[in-house]
Structure formats: C-alpha cells, structure tokens
Enzyme design. Structure first.
Site, PDB file in Angstrom:
ATOM      1  N   TYR A  79     -14.868  -8.458  49.759  1.00 19.26           N
ATOM      2  CA  TYR A  79     -14.515  -7.904  48.437  1.00 19.26           C
ATOM      3  C   TYR A  79     -15.037  -8.825  47.327  1.00 19.26           C
ATOM      4  O   TYR A  79     -15.676  -8.367  46.374  1.00 19.26           O
ATOM      5  CB  TYR A  79     -12.988  -7.773  48.370  1.00 19.26           C
ATOM      6  CG  TYR A  79     -12.411  -7.345  47.046  1.00 19.26           C
ATOM      7  CD1 TYR A  79     -12.704  -6.098  46.492  1.00 19.26           C
ATOM      8  CD2 TYR A  79     -11.523  -8.180  46.360  1.00 19.26           C
ATOM      9  CE1 TYR A  79     -12.122  -5.696  45.290  1.00 19.26           C
ATOM     10  CE2 TYR A  79     -10.930  -7.786  45.169  1.00 19.26           C
ATOM     11  CZ  TYR A  79     -11.242  -6.541  44.632  1.00 19.26           C
ATOM     12  OH  TYR A  79     -10.665  -6.154  43.445  1.00 19.26           O
ATOM     13  N   ASP A 129     -17.485  12.033  46.006  1.00 20.21           N
ATOM     14  CA  ASP A 129     -17.656  10.806  46.785  1.00 20.21           C
ATOM     15  C   ASP A 129     -18.607   9.874  46.028  1.00 20.21           C
ATOM     16  O   ASP A 129     -19.794  10.187  45.871  1.00 20.21           O
ATOM     17  CB  ASP A 129     -18.225  11.167  48.165  1.00 20.21           C
ATOM     18  CG  ASP A 129     -18.391   9.946  49.051  1.00 20.21           C
ATOM     19  OD1 ASP A 129     -18.242   8.806  48.546  1.00 20.21           O
ATOM     20  OD2 ASP A 129     -18.676  10.124  50.249  1.00 20.21           O
ATOM     21  N   ASP A 138     -12.165  11.647  42.220  1.00 25.45           N
ATOM     22  CA  ASP A 138     -11.675  10.811  43.322  1.00 25.45           C
ATOM     23  C   ASP A 138     -12.042  11.494  44.632  1.00 25.45           C
ATOM     24  O   ASP A 138     -12.330  12.696  44.666  1.00 25.45           O
ATOM     25  CB  ASP A 138     -10.151  10.628  43.221  1.00 25.45           C
ATOM     26  CG  ASP A 138      -9.663   9.355  43.908  1.00 25.45           C
ATOM     27  OD1 ASP A 138      -9.281   8.399  43.193  1.00 25.45           O
ATOM     28  OD2 ASP A 138      -9.682   9.300  45.158  1.00 25.45           O
ATOM     29  N   GLY A 187     -12.493   7.192  40.804  1.00 31.09           N
ATOM     30  CA  GLY A 187     -11.361   6.475  41.411  1.00 31.09           C
ATOM     31  C   GLY A 187     -10.105   6.679  40.573  1.00 31.09           C
ATOM     32  O   GLY A 187      -9.255   5.800  40.462  1.00 31.09           O
ATOM     33  N   LYS A 202     -17.902  -8.369  44.358  1.00 29.65           N
ATOM     34  CA  LYS A 202     -17.625  -8.568  42.926  1.00 29.65           C
ATOM     35  C   LYS A 202     -18.686  -9.486  42.298  1.00 29.65           C
ATOM     36  O   LYS A 202     -19.168  -9.210  41.194  1.00 29.65           O
ATOM     37  CB  LYS A 202     -16.216  -9.127  42.703  1.00 29.65           C
ATOM     38  CG  LYS A 202     -15.097  -8.129  43.012  1.00 29.65           C
ATOM     39  CD  LYS A 202     -15.240  -6.831  42.231  1.00 29.65           C
ATOM     40  CE  LYS A 202     -14.104  -5.844  42.431  1.00 29.65           C
ATOM     41  NZ  LYS A 202     -14.383  -4.513  41.891  1.00 29.65           N
ATOM     42  N   GLY A 241      -6.222   6.080  41.646  1.00 26.93           N
ATOM     43  CA  GLY A 241      -5.765   4.773  42.104  1.00 26.93           C
ATOM     44  C   GLY A 241      -4.757   4.122  41.180  1.00 26.93           C
ATOM     45  O   GLY A 241      -4.302   4.717  40.195  1.00 26.93           O
ATOM     46  N   GLN A 242      -4.420   2.874  41.492  1.00 27.48           N
ATOM     47  CA  GLN A 242      -3.407   2.150  40.718  1.00 27.48           C
ATOM     48  C   GLN A 242      -3.800   2.065  39.241  1.00 27.48           C
ATOM     49  O   GLN A 242      -2.985   2.320  38.361  1.00 27.48           O
ATOM     50  CB  GLN A 242      -3.208   0.730  41.294  1.00 27.48           C
ATOM     51  CG  GLN A 242      -2.023   0.009  40.664  1.00 27.48           C
ATOM     52  CD  GLN A 242      -1.976  -1.487  40.965  1.00 27.48           C
ATOM     53  OE1 GLN A 242      -2.884  -2.051  41.583  1.00 27.48           O
ATOM     54  NE2 GLN A 242      -0.916  -2.132  40.530  1.00 27.48           N
TER      55      GLN A 242
HETATM   56  P1  NAD Z   1      -7.085   1.646  44.174  1.00 21.49           P
HETATM   57  O1  NAD Z   1      -7.376   1.343  45.587  1.00 21.49           O
HETATM   58  O2  NAD Z   1      -5.665   1.812  43.758  1.00 21.49           O
HETATM   59  O3  NAD Z   1      -7.863   2.953  43.718  1.00 21.49           O
HETATM   60  C1  NAD Z   1      -9.187   3.214  44.106  1.00 21.49           C
HETATM   61  C2  NAD Z   1      -9.383   4.724  44.083  1.00 21.49           C
HETATM   62  O4  NAD Z   1     -10.731   4.982  44.470  1.00 21.49           O
HETATM   63  C3  NAD Z   1      -8.475   5.470  45.052  1.00 21.49           C
HETATM   64  O5  NAD Z   1      -7.801   6.516  44.387  1.00 21.49           O
HETATM   65  C4  NAD Z   1      -9.442   6.014  46.102  1.00 21.49           C
HETATM   66  O6  NAD Z   1      -9.058   7.275  46.632  1.00 21.49           O
HETATM   67  C5  NAD Z   1     -10.723   6.123  45.313  1.00 21.49           C
HETATM   68  N1  NAD Z   1     -11.912   6.117  46.169  1.00 21.49           N
HETATM   69  C6  NAD Z   1     -12.122   5.426  47.304  1.00 21.49           C
HETATM   70  N2  NAD Z   1     -13.323   5.710  47.813  1.00 21.49           N
HETATM   71  C7  NAD Z   1     -13.896   6.621  46.985  1.00 21.49           C
HETATM   72  C8  NAD Z   1     -15.130   7.306  46.991  1.00 21.49           C
HETATM   73  N3  NAD Z   1     -16.035   7.121  47.954  1.00 21.49           N
HETATM   74  N4  NAD Z   1     -15.385   8.165  45.981  1.00 21.49           N
HETATM   75  C9  NAD Z   1     -14.479   8.406  45.011  1.00 21.49           C
HETATM   76  N5  NAD Z   1     -13.281   7.771  44.960  1.00 21.49           N
HETATM   77  C10 NAD Z   1     -12.997   6.891  45.940  1.00 21.49           C
HETATM   78  O7  NAD Z   1      -7.793   0.514  43.311  1.00 21.49           O
HETATM   79  P2  NAD Z   1      -7.357  -0.042  41.872  1.00 21.49           P
HETATM   80  O8  NAD Z   1      -6.343  -1.100  42.087  1.00 21.49           O
HETATM   81  O9  NAD Z   1      -7.073   1.067  40.962  1.00 21.49           O
HETATM   82  O10 NAD Z   1      -8.696  -0.804  41.474  1.00 21.49           O
HETATM   83  C11 NAD Z   1      -9.693  -0.197  40.702  1.00 21.49           C
HETATM   84  C12 NAD Z   1     -10.785  -1.217  40.433  1.00 21.49           C
HETATM   85  O11 NAD Z   1     -10.214  -2.363  39.784  1.00 21.49           O
HETATM   86  C13 NAD Z   1     -11.483  -1.758  41.689  1.00 21.49           C
HETATM   87  O12 NAD Z   1     -12.835  -2.024  41.391  1.00 21.49           O
HETATM   88  C14 NAD Z   1     -10.777  -3.069  41.935  1.00 21.49           C
HETATM   89  O13 NAD Z   1     -11.609  -3.973  42.614  1.00 21.49           O
HETATM   90  C15 NAD Z   1     -10.507  -3.543  40.516  1.00 21.49           C
HETATM   91  N6  NAD Z   1      -9.423  -4.505  40.460  1.00 21.49           N
HETATM   92  C16 NAD Z   1      -8.140  -4.106  40.709  1.00 21.49           C
HETATM   93  C17 NAD Z   1      -7.124  -5.059  40.633  1.00 21.49           C
HETATM   94  C18 NAD Z   1      -5.701  -4.676  40.911  1.00 21.49           C
HETATM   95  O14 NAD Z   1      -4.834  -5.588  40.976  1.00 21.49           O
HETATM   96  N7  NAD Z   1      -5.376  -3.395  41.060  1.00 21.49           N
HETATM   97  C19 NAD Z   1      -7.416  -6.395  40.326  1.00 21.49           C
HETATM   98  C20 NAD Z   1      -8.747  -6.750  40.116  1.00 21.49           C
HETATM   99  C21 NAD Z   1      -9.744  -5.788  40.149  1.00 21.49           C
HETATM  100  C1  AKB Z   2      -6.604  -7.749  45.270  1.00 23.32           C
HETATM  101  O1  AKB Z   2      -5.604  -8.442  45.516  1.00 23.32           O
HETATM  102  O2  AKB Z   2      -7.504  -7.519  46.092  1.00 23.32           O
HETATM  103  C2  AKB Z   2      -6.752  -7.206  43.875  1.00 23.32           C
HETATM  104  C3  AKB Z   2      -7.572  -8.132  43.054  1.00 23.32           C
HETATM  105  C4  AKB Z   2      -6.964  -9.315  42.427  1.00 23.32           C
HETATM  106  O3  AKB Z   2      -8.760  -7.915  42.919  1.00 23.32           O
HETATM  107  N1  AKB Z   2      -5.455  -6.988  43.326  1.00 23.32           N
END
Ligand code: NAD
Ligand code: AKB
Length: 315
Positions: free
Chosen positions: A141, A52, A34, A8, A145, A11-12
């Site tokens: 979601y 994947d 990714d 992943g 978790k 992603g962000q």
């Molecule tokens: P994101 O959606 O920005 O990035 C996820 C990435 O995973 C994307 O680049 C997507 O293309 C890739 N992806 C999706 N399906 C896939 C697959 N089958 N195989 C390979 N790659 C795949 O998410 P994020 O914000 O970077 O979050 C990353 C983790 O952190 C997640 O587990 C999320 O629950 C957790 N999280 C994020 C936040 C937040 O605010 N960003 C807060 C709490 C928890």
């Molecule tokens: C969301 O809003 O779904 C995420 C998180 C807090 O897990 N940024």
C-alpha cells in the site's frame, strides 16, 4: 458549474465527500461511482454509476456521459487488506490512478487523489515528520502511495494536469466503517465501546499514530481543490495533520465518556505496520500554502463520534 465524479464513492471517505460536494455543487452535479451498489438512499440522492476503476473504458464512459471536469479518485486497497493481496493492491491502486491521469490529460480534468502517512517508512523521522523526507515504506500500500505521488507530480510537470493530493493520517468517522487499514482500531473502539462495553485493540497501548476526524478531512480536501492553482506548490502530496495520541490515551478518553468501558490489547500483524509509520506529522507547508487548519482535537472528536454513534444505534 463543476461536474464531479467520485470514484470509490461508497467507501469511508467517499460516502461523506459525496454528501458534502452535493450540498456545495448541487445534487445532480456530483456522480458517484463504485464497484459495489450503494445504499438505496444514496442512490436516490443523485447520479450513480457502477464501474470498475481498473478498467479505463469504465471510467471514460462515465466521464463522457456526465461531461465530468473534476475527479476525486478514492478507490484503493488499504494497508491491511493490501498486505493480504499485494498483487491486487498494486493493480487496483496503480492501474486506476494511471487511467485517471491519462483521462485527465485527454479531457482536461482536475484530479484529487489521496496519498497517506503509509508513504513513510521506518527510515523516516517518526516525530513531526517533515514534508520532504525519506519515503521507504514497507507495505505494498505504501509503495503504491509513493509511486502514485510521483506519478501525479509527473503528470503535472509533463502534461500540466491539475492533480492535487494530501497524505491523510488515519481517519476517524461514524457514517461508514473503514475499509481495512491499520488505523481502523481508532474507529472500532467507539463501535465496540457502545455495542459491547469493551474493546480488544489490535495494536499495543503505547502505539501512537497521526489521526484526523472526518469533518476536518472532508473540509481540507475541498479547500485544497478550491485553492487557486498558484498556491499549490507541492504536486506530490501535502502532509496533513490534526491529532496524535496513543491507543491507551484514546481508550482513556472513551472510558471517561462510556460508563464501564474497558480496553485490552492483543497486537496482531498490523502492529508492525503501525510501528513503521510516523507518530506525528509536520504539516506546516499545507498550512502556509493553502491555509489548512484542523478543528477537531481528541476530546471534541470523541464527543462527536459518541453522539452520532449513540443516535445511529439508538442508545
Ligand atoms: P474504502 O476502502 O473505505 O473505500 C474504497 C472504495 O473503493 C470502496 O467503496 C470500494 O468498493 C471501492 N472500490 C474498490 N475497488 C474498486 C474498483 N475497482 N472500482 C471502483 N471502486 C472500487 O477506502 P477509504 O478509506 O474511503 O479511502 C479512500 C482513499 O483515501 C484511498 O486512496 C486511501 O488510500 C486513502 N486514505 C484513506 C485513509 C483512511 O484512514 N480512510 C487514510 C489515508 C489515505
Ligand atoms: C490505513 O491504515 O491503511 C489507512 C491509512 C492511514 O492510509 N487508514
């Protein structure tokens, strides 16, 4: 030397974590994976694999090819997109985690997998939410978790897998837009302030949620993974906190720094999700166990966001 895989990585979080880990451990020692192709400059910066995460053989092939010993597993569907497709949310979030944990057991991998404040629900105390408390989320979601946290703890106790986790709050960043969460308004407000001069917020003005600036989240994640194993007492996920503010407090800070900015409020279906989550988090266990501390408050975060977004947009 560690050989790290980030699943992943586009992603962000992944796009920033990969850069930080490559600085620390060497460009060639951190592999990005990714479902989507990365930007050209990311591809040139070090090894990349399309893959994947719902397919075990896809991850295993990359683990073997690059002799990986540590996995940061970030691929997931977040809260808002997860409610649009709960079935995919369950399959992606749970199948991929199960594959990673199974591979960790077989190949002796260390694993980081993030949980979220979404693990909490309306029956959880909303202010200074403790480490150990009720976990009854109302989103798919959040369900993934809670299940994921328990699965991580199970693999640690049963198979001695070194898996570590935190419950991230909403993460605010400027490099890569967020991927479909409820806390995305805290990022979108900065983009729209600079690009449009106004923002229509999808939660109401009094909505308070726990948030964190990305540099804190990246540093905390790396510190957790580098902490000696005997310090890691929580094998579900550590509460992690930095700042809590209402949407209107955030809008006021942005208005102070962007001339003429105004914010209106039009709550949508994400309001209900926000209302089911805590307003602030007690992360004293992480602070005690592995010396976690945040650096960015609201003003410092807003200044840095605006500085970087102004550079990005040439404003
Ligand atoms: P994101 O959606 O920005 O990035 C996820 C990435 O995973 C994307 O680049 C997507 O293309 C890739 N992806 C999706 N399906 C896939 C697959 N089958 N195989 C390979 N790659 C795949 O998410 P994020 O914000 O970077 O979050 C990353 C983790 O952190 C997640 O587990 C999320 O629950 C957790 N999280 C994020 C936040 C937040 O605010 N960003 C807060 C709490 C928890
Ligand atoms: C969301 O809003 O779904 C995420 C998180 C807090 O897990 N940024």
């Amino acid at each position: 030397m560690k050989k790290i895989l980030i699943i992943g990585a586009n992603g962000q979080i992944g796009s920033e974590l990969i850069a930080a880990l490559r600085i620390k451990y060497g460009q060639q020692n951190v592999v990005g994976m990714d479902l989507r192709e990365p930007a050209e400059e990311q591809k040139k910066a070090g090894p990349w694999e399309l893959g994947d995460a719902t397919k075990r053989e896809s991850i295993e092939g990359i683990v073997k090819k690059h002799q990986i010993d540590t996995v940061f597993h970030l691929a997931a569907l977040l809260s808002a997109t997860g409610e649009k497709d709960p079935d995919l949310c369950w399959r992606l979030n749970m199948d991929s985690l199960r594959h990673v944990l199974e591979l960790a057991k077989e190949h002796k991998l260390s694993v980081f997998w993030p949980s979220s404040i979404a693990a909490f629900g309306p029956t959880t105390p909303r202010v200074k939410t403790p480490q150990y408390t009720t976990l009854e989320p109302t989103t798919m979601y959040g369900v993934t978790k809670v299940a994921g946290e328990l699965l991580c703890q199970y693999y640690h106790h049963r198979w001695n897998v070194d898996v570590r986790s935190v419950r991230y709050p909403g993460l605010i960043s400027w490099k890569t837009p967020p991927g479909g969460g409820t806390t995305d308004y805290a990022v979108a407000i900065f983009y729209d302030a600079l690009q449009k001069g106004s923002y229509e917020c999808f939660v109401g003005p009094d909505t308070v949620l726990p948030m964190m600036y990305m540099p804190d989240a990246i540093r905390g994640t790396i510190e957790l993974m580098e902490a000696p194993a005997e310090k890691i007492k929580v094998r579900t996920a550590y509460n992690l906190a930095a700042i809590s503010f209402s949407a209107k407090e955030l809008a006021a800070v942005v208005a102070k720094k962007v001339k003429g900015f105004s914010c209106t409020y039009k709550p949508d279906q994400r309001q209900k999700i926000a209302d089911s989550w805590p307003q602030s988090i007690d992360d004293s266990v992480a602070r005690k166990d592995w010396s976690w501390k945040h650096e960015y408050g609201l003003e410092k975060m807003a200044d840095d966001m605006l500085l970087n977004l102004r550079n990005k947009f040439g404003k």
